[in-house]
Each structure stands twice: as C-alpha cells, then as structure tokens.
Write a protein that holds these residues in place. Structure first.
Motif, PDB file in Angstrom:
ATOM      1  N   VAL A   2       5.533 -20.203   0.130  1.00  0.00           N
ATOM      2  CA  VAL A   2       4.237 -19.199   0.891  1.00  0.00           C
ATOM      3  C   VAL A   2       3.621 -18.807  -0.463  1.00  0.00           C
ATOM      4  O   VAL A   2       4.022 -18.557  -1.112  1.00  0.00           O
ATOM      5  CB  VAL A   2       4.873 -18.575   2.032  1.00  0.00           C
ATOM      6  N   GLN A   3       2.166 -18.741   0.094  1.00  0.00           N
ATOM      7  CA  GLN A   3       1.117 -17.752  -1.549  1.00  0.00           C
ATOM      8  C   GLN A   3       0.509 -16.921  -0.255  1.00  0.00           C
ATOM      9  O   GLN A   3       0.239 -16.805   0.349  1.00  0.00           O
ATOM     10  CB  GLN A   3       0.250 -18.587  -1.567  1.00  0.00           C
ATOM     11  N   ALA A  23      -4.087 -13.311   2.383  1.00  0.00           N
ATOM     12  CA  ALA A  23      -4.520 -14.615   3.762  1.00  0.00           C
ATOM     13  C   ALA A  23      -3.375 -15.524   3.104  1.00  0.00           C
ATOM     14  O   ALA A  23      -2.522 -15.337   1.315  1.00  0.00           O
ATOM     15  CB  ALA A  23      -5.463 -15.413   3.027  1.00  0.00           C
ATOM     16  N   SER A  25      -0.529 -18.944   3.130  1.00  0.00           N
ATOM     17  CA  SER A  25      -0.833 -20.435   3.440  1.00  0.00           C
ATOM     18  C   SER A  25       0.432 -20.463   2.313  1.00  0.00           C
ATOM     19  O   SER A  25       1.186 -20.351   1.191  1.00  0.00           O
ATOM     20  CB  SER A  25      -2.031 -20.150   2.330  1.00  0.00           C
ATOM     21  N   GLY A  26       0.722 -21.863   2.651  1.00  0.00           N
ATOM     22  CA  GLY A  26       1.918 -22.562   2.026  1.00  0.00           C
ATOM     23  C   GLY A  26       2.716 -23.915   3.782  1.00  0.00           C
ATOM     24  O   GLY A  26       1.763 -24.083   4.194  1.00  0.00           O
ATOM     25  N   ASN A  75      -6.010 -18.133  11.389  1.00  0.00           N
ATOM     26  CA  ASN A  75      -7.023 -18.131   9.837  1.00  0.00           C
ATOM     27  C   ASN A  75      -5.205 -17.061   8.680  1.00  0.00           C
ATOM     28  O   ASN A  75      -5.170 -17.280   7.714  1.00  0.00           O
ATOM     29  CB  ASN A  75      -7.486 -17.971   9.317  1.00  0.00           C
ATOM     30  N   TYR A  76      -4.146 -16.648   9.366  1.00  0.00           N
ATOM     31  CA  TYR A  76      -3.002 -16.114   8.606  1.00  0.00           C
ATOM     32  C   TYR A  76      -3.791 -15.408   7.844  1.00  0.00           C
ATOM     33  O   TYR A  76      -3.152 -15.244   6.622  1.00  0.00           O
ATOM     34  CB  TYR A  76      -1.973 -16.810   7.769  1.00  0.00           C
ATOM     35  N   THR A  77      -4.711 -14.276   8.002  1.00  0.00           N
ATOM     36  CA  THR A  77      -5.523 -13.665   6.908  1.00  0.00           C
ATOM     37  C   THR A  77      -5.203 -12.071   7.439  1.00  0.00           C
ATOM     38  O   THR A  77      -5.466 -11.866   8.802  1.00  0.00           O
ATOM     39  CB  THR A  77      -6.988 -13.669   7.227  1.00  0.00           C
TER      40      THR A  77
END
Length: 121
Positions: A2-3, A23, A25-26, A75-77
């Motif tokens: 995960v980033q 954000a 991501s990953g 958008n996981y933000t």
C-alpha cells in the motif's frame, strides 16, 4: 503493498488557507477510515481530523471551525481544507489510513511520508 502519498503543503501567512490531499493505492483493500495527524518540532504527533466510511468525523479542539476533512471514497482520497491558519498550525502533516484486506485479518494502519505546513505570523 500500500502506498500513501500526501501533497499540498507549503508556506502561507497567518489567516490564509491551504488544502492537503492524500491518496492511497496498491493492493486490493477496503478503507475503514482516513485522516490527518500533525507533529510540530519537539512535540508528539497529534490527531487533527479523521473521517470514517460512514461519514463520522473527529476533529482536534484546536482546529474545529477552521479545518474540514472530506473524502473521495471512489478514489481512496482524503482532503484537509485548512482555513484561518495560525502560526501554531505549523507542523509536518501526516496522512493516516486504516485498511482491511480480504486475505489478512484485522485493520492495518498506514502512514504517508508527511508534508510540511508553515504558517508565518
């Protein structure tokens, strides 16, 4: 893997505004909560604001009425709108994400690298 990546810090005069973005991501995951912490020189890291999937929010007393945390779940933000900034808001701001994985039990906490916010008087 995960980033978690933050952006939007900088230098601003007292009374000004900044907007931080973060954000995640990953690997495939579900996000339980996203939020912001900060750490000023010589002080412990402290909660600024968090927001759960259900929209529940928690704010530090020192930022209530000035900061707003919001999320773009698709958008996981997560964002932190900071208004009426004060010199005492100067700190490194860290994004924190609580994540669940389909194949690993439990809720896992991830941190961004931090972004500097400096408020001049």
């Amino acid at each position: 893997q995960v980033q978690v990546v933050e952006s939007g810090g900088g230098l601003v005069q007292a009374g000004g505004s900044l907007r931080l973005s973060c954000a995640a991501s990953g690997s495939p995951f579900s996000i339980n909560a996203m939020g912001w912490y900060r750490q000023a020189p010589g002080k412990q890291r402290e909660l600024v604001a968090t927001r759960t999937n259900g929209g529940n929010t928690v704010y530090a007393d020192s930022v209530k009425g000035r900061f707003t945390v919001s999320r773009d779940n698709a958008n996981y933000t997560v964002y932190l709108q900071m208004n009426t900034l004060k010199p005492e808001d100067t700190a490194v701001y860290y994004c924190n994400v609580h994540i669940s994985f389909a194949t690993i039990s439990g809720v896992h906490s991830y941190w961004g690298q931090g972004t500097q916010v400096t408020v001049s008087s």
